[in-house]
Enzyme design. Structure first.
Site, short mmCIF file in Angstrom:
data_model
loop_
_atom_site.label_atom_id
_atom_site.label_comp_id
_atom_site.label_asym_id
_atom_site.label_seq_id
_atom_site.Cartn_x
_atom_site.Cartn_y
_atom_site.Cartn_z
N ALA A 1 39.87 46.71 34.82
CA ALA A 1 39.18 46.99 33.55
C ALA A 1 40.03 46.70 32.31
CB ALA A 1 38.70 48.44 33.54
N THR B 1 38.48 36.91 41.09
CA THR B 1 39.91 36.63 41.21
C THR B 1 40.12 35.27 41.86
OG1 THR B 1 40.25 38.98 41.56
CG2 THR B 1 42.08 37.53 42.19
N ASN C 1 34.57 30.27 39.09
CA ASN C 1 34.21 30.16 37.68
C ASN C 1 32.76 30.63 37.49
OD1 ASN C 1 33.47 29.13 35.05
ND2 ASN C 1 35.40 28.01 35.16
N HIS D 1 44.92 26.06 30.63
CA HIS D 1 44.68 27.51 30.51
C HIS D 1 45.79 28.17 29.70
CE1 HIS D 1 41.86 26.88 33.89
NE2 HIS D 1 41.29 27.99 33.46
N HIS D 2 45.59 29.45 29.43
CA HIS D 2 46.56 30.25 28.69
C HIS D 2 47.88 30.38 29.46
CE1 HIS D 2 45.50 33.54 31.45
NE2 HIS D 2 44.26 33.08 31.33
N LYS E 1 48.44 32.53 32.92
CA LYS E 1 47.74 32.28 34.18
C LYS E 1 48.74 32.06 35.31
CE LYS E 1 43.93 29.68 36.24
NZ LYS E 1 43.30 30.87 36.80
N1 LIG Z 1 36.04 33.43 38.30
C1 LIG Z 1 36.13 33.28 36.97
O1 LIG Z 1 35.16 32.91 36.28
C2 LIG Z 1 37.43 33.63 36.30
C3 LIG Z 1 37.59 33.50 34.91
C4 LIG Z 1 38.79 33.90 34.34
C5 LIG Z 1 39.81 34.43 35.13
N2 LIG Z 1 39.62 34.52 36.48
C6 LIG Z 1 40.62 35.10 37.39
O2 LIG Z 1 40.48 36.52 37.32
C7 LIG Z 1 41.76 37.13 37.56
C8 LIG Z 1 42.11 38.05 36.40
O3 LIG Z 1 42.22 37.29 35.23
P1 LIG Z 1 42.62 37.96 33.83
O4 LIG Z 1 42.85 36.84 32.91
O5 LIG Z 1 41.65 39.03 33.49
O6 LIG Z 1 44.02 38.60 34.23
P2 LIG Z 1 44.73 39.91 33.62
O7 LIG Z 1 44.47 40.00 32.17
O8 LIG Z 1 46.14 39.87 34.12
O9 LIG Z 1 43.94 41.11 34.32
C9 LIG Z 1 44.14 41.50 35.66
C10 LIG Z 1 43.98 42.99 35.70
O10 LIG Z 1 44.04 43.44 37.05
C11 LIG Z 1 44.71 44.68 37.03
N3 LIG Z 1 45.18 45.04 38.36
C12 LIG Z 1 46.24 44.56 39.05
N4 LIG Z 1 46.35 45.21 40.23
C13 LIG Z 1 45.35 46.12 40.28
C14 LIG Z 1 44.94 47.11 41.22
N5 LIG Z 1 45.60 47.28 42.38
N6 LIG Z 1 43.87 47.88 40.93
C15 LIG Z 1 43.20 47.74 39.75
N7 LIG Z 1 43.55 46.83 38.82
C16 LIG Z 1 44.61 46.03 39.09
C17 LIG Z 1 45.84 44.47 36.03
O11 LIG Z 1 46.33 45.72 35.58
P3 LIG Z 1 47.85 45.83 34.98
O12 LIG Z 1 47.85 44.95 33.76
O13 LIG Z 1 47.97 47.29 34.69
O14 LIG Z 1 48.73 45.34 36.08
C18 LIG Z 1 45.09 43.74 34.91
O15 LIG Z 1 44.49 44.65 34.02
C19 LIG Z 1 42.74 35.96 37.76
O16 LIG Z 1 42.82 35.67 39.14
C20 LIG Z 1 42.05 34.81 37.04
O17 LIG Z 1 42.44 33.54 37.51
C21 LIG Z 1 38.45 34.14 37.07
#
Ligand SMILES: NC(=O)c1ccc[n+]([C@@H]2O[C@H](COP(=O)([O-])OP(=O)(O)OC[C@H]3O[C@@H](n4cnc5c(N)ncnc54)[C@H](OP(=O)(O)O)[C@@H]3O)[C@@H](O)[C@H]2O)c1
Length: 278
Positions: free
Chosen positions: A14, A104, A129, A160-161, A164
């Site tokens: 979240a 993810t 995506n 990407h940013h 990533k």
């Molecule tokens: N499918 C799609 O359309 C799409 C689009 C964009 C991104 N993604 C993917 O989605 C993933 C997340 O991207 P993001 O940019 O949102 O990354 P992010 O900003 O790093 O967010 C990931 C979140 O997961 C949390 N997390 C880690 N371990 C956890 C656990 N055990 N339980 C609960 N929460 C946990 C992290 O918390 P902490 O910060 O406290 O560690 C962080 O808040 C990546 O794999 C990305 O490649 C997919």
């Protein structure tokens, strides 16, 4: 006439970039409601109201590190976290009989096998995506590949940013796999990333990948077909994470009505099109 009861959605990750976009989308939805919000085990956000993450009034959902608590009132979990956290949440969804939307990326083959196996017991929709434009990019690129075929050099570039963690992106890989299937190339055998210092020319029958990580770029994918005298490029650019969050919420709303199976966004879109045309 009564309006339908909104479906209960829990979010894993979240406090992340996508997690916050999901809270914004759910806050404005009348057909889906935020009912649980999971943060990482040591998150400083634990115990606070989810509304704080997006700077709005309290939403009445407390950010928790307890998976059961997050899932309790929800019918479906939307997970954008890390590969290991996603697998942990998948098992908890299986135990509690909840559907799961997985966003993810960077999941290894053994994780994919586990997801497919678990999807025999609960409904799982997974997409690298969730933007609708990227689904169209897949289709347009496959059409171009059918015409330009193996005569052209095919390149897939994702930007990407800087935060990533995986490269090439999950979307770039999904696009590459589709093109390989379209052209009858072996996947992932035809995947080529150019190592620094490679002194030989371009290998035949390969799809070349390149990744750029800079600034806060949300996500851009370009596929190019280069012939001797011309080049066709198709580009998709996500301008806001809301594009992914809206697609994931739409997927969750569809998924709660499906039987246990491993779905893609394509399944949802095909069903929507066939229902629209019937
Ligand atoms: N499918 C799609 O359309 C799409 C689009 C964009 C991104 N993604 C993917 O989605 C993933 C997340 O991207 P993001 O940019 O949102 O990354 P992010 O900003 O790093 O967010 C990931 C979140 O997961 C949390 N997390 C880690 N371990 C956890 C656990 N055990 N339980 C609960 N929460 C946990 C992290 O918390 P902490 O910060 O406290 O560690 C962080 O808040 C990546 O794999 C990305 O490649 C997919």
């Amino acid at each position: 006439m009564c309006s339908p009861v909104p479906i209960g959605v829990a979010i894993a990750g979240a406090s992340g970039r996508l997690g916050r976009a999901l809270i914004q989308v759910l806050q404005q939805s009348t057909t889906a409601r935020l009912q649980g919000a999971l943060v990482s085990p040591n998150s400083p956000w634990a115990g606070q109201d989810a509304g704080k993450l997006v700077g709005v009034e309290p939403l009445g959902v407390i950010l928790t590190t307890n998976v059961s608590e997050a899932l309790f009132k929800a019918a479906v979990l939307i997970d954008f976290t890390t590969p290991s956290a996603t697998l942990h949440h998948l098992e908890r969804c299986r135990q509690q009989g909840k559907a799961m939307v997985i966003g993810t990326t960077g999941l290894e083959d053994n994780a994919q096998r586990l997801i497919a196996q678990t999807a025999q017991q609960i409904a799982v929709l997974q997409s690298a995506n969730f933007s609708l434009g990227v689904q169209l990019l897949y289709q347009l690129a496959a059409s171009a590949a059918r015409v330009l075929g193996t005569e052209s050099d095919i390149d897939i570039i994702d930007q990407h940013h800087r935060h990533k963690r995986d490269a090439p992106s999950g979307t770039a890989l999904a696009l590459g796999e589709r093109l390989a299937n379209t052209l009858g190339l072996e996947w992932p055998g035809c995947l080529d990333t150019v190592p620094p210092g490679r002194s030989t020319g371009r290998a035949a029958g390969k799809i070349q990948f390149a990744s750029v990580r800079s600034g806060e770029t949300v996500g851009e994918h370009r596929v190019s077909f280069t012939l001797a005298d011309e080049q066709l490029s198709i580009t998709h650019q996500a301008m806001s994470r809301l594009a992914f969050a809206k697609g994931a919420v739409r997927a969750a709303q569809w998924l709660v009505h499906q039987p246990a199976a491993h779905y893609t966004l394509q399944d949802l879109l095909e069903q929507s099109v066939s229902q629209g045309s019937s």
